[in-house]
Design a protein around this motif. Structure first.
Motif, short mmCIF file in Angstrom:
data_model
loop_
_atom_site.label_atom_id
_atom_site.label_comp_id
_atom_site.label_asym_id
_atom_site.label_seq_id
_atom_site.Cartn_x
_atom_site.Cartn_y
_atom_site.Cartn_z
N ASP A 26 35.97 45.13 25.21
CA ASP A 26 36.37 44.73 26.56
C ASP A 26 37.46 43.65 26.47
O ASP A 26 37.21 42.54 26.01
CB ASP A 26 35.16 44.20 27.32
N PRO A 27 38.67 44.00 26.92
CA PRO A 27 39.77 43.02 26.82
C PRO A 27 39.59 41.82 27.75
O PRO A 27 40.17 40.76 27.51
CB PRO A 27 41.01 43.83 27.21
N ALA A 28 38.76 41.96 28.76
CA ALA A 28 38.55 40.85 29.69
C ALA A 28 37.71 39.73 29.06
O ALA A 28 37.79 38.58 29.49
CB ALA A 28 37.87 41.36 30.96
#
Length: 170
Positions: A74-76
Motif C-alpha cells: 500500500d503506497p499510502a
C-alpha cells in the motif's frame, strides 16, 4: 564328444522354458476390484475430512498472507524503516510457514491414505492368493498396471473370480 556336449547344453537351456511352459498364468484388474470395494468409499470419506481440515487451515494462512501483502504494498502507508523491515521479516516468515504447512499437510494426507488403504490392499491380495490356490494358478499379473501385462487373453482373467471371492458385485 563335442556334439554330445552341445546337445547336453541345449537340453539344460530348455529346462527353464519347459518348466515355464507348464506354469498356469492368470491376470487380474486390481483397479476394477479396488473401485468396487465398499471399504474404499469409507476410506475416501475419511480422507476428504482430513483434506477439508487442512484446506481450512491453509485458507486462514493465505488470507493472512494477502492481508500482509496488501499492507506492505500500500503506497499510502509510509512505515519507518525499522517497522517496514520488521513487517517484511514477518511476511517472509509467513511465506516459509505456508510452504512448511503445505509439505507437512501433503505428507500427513499421504500417510493417512497409506494407513487407510493398507488393509484394503491386503484384503485384495488375500483374495488374489485364494483364487490362485483354488484355480492352481502359478502366476497372476495385474492388468491395471501399465507395462506389467502387454497382452492377456480373457480366458486367463481371474478378476471376476477375485471379486466373487471378496463378495463384490459388479
Amino acid at each position: 564328444m563335442n556334439v554330445l556336449k552341445k546337445l547336453a547344453l541345449a537340453l539344460l537351456m530348455m529346462v527353464p522354458a519347459v518348466t515355464f511352459a507348464q506354469s498356469k498364468i492368470g491376470i487380474v484388474n486390481t483397479q476394477k476390484v479396488l473401485e468396487l470395494m465398499p471399504d474404499v468409499k469409507l476410506a475416501n470419506a475419511q480422507l476428504d475430512t482430513v483434506n477439508k481440515t487442512y484446506q481450512a487451515q491453509m485458507k486462514a494462512l493465505l488470507d493472512e498472507y494477502q492481508k500482509q501483502e496488501q499492507d506492505l504494498s500500500d503506497p499510502a502507508k509510509k512505515y519507518p524503516e525499522p517497522v517496514l523491515l520488521d513487517k517484511q521479516k514477518a511476511f517472509k516468515a509467513l511465506q516459509e510457514r505456508i510452504q512448511a504447512f503445505r509439505e507437512d499437510a501433503n505428507q500427513d494426507i499421504q500417510k493417512k491414505q497409506d494407513e487407510l488403504m493398507a488393509p484394503i490392499r491386503k484384503k485384495i491380495s488375500e483374495g488374489i492368493s485364494g483364487v490362485a490356490k483354488d484355480q492352481k494358478i502359478d502366476v497372476i499379473l495385474d492388468s491395471s498396471q501399465q507395462g506389467v501385462v502387454l497382452y492377456g487373453s480373457e480366458s486367463i482373467d481371474v478378476t471376476d473370480a477375485v471379486m466373487k471371492k471378496l463378495g463384490l458385485k459388479q
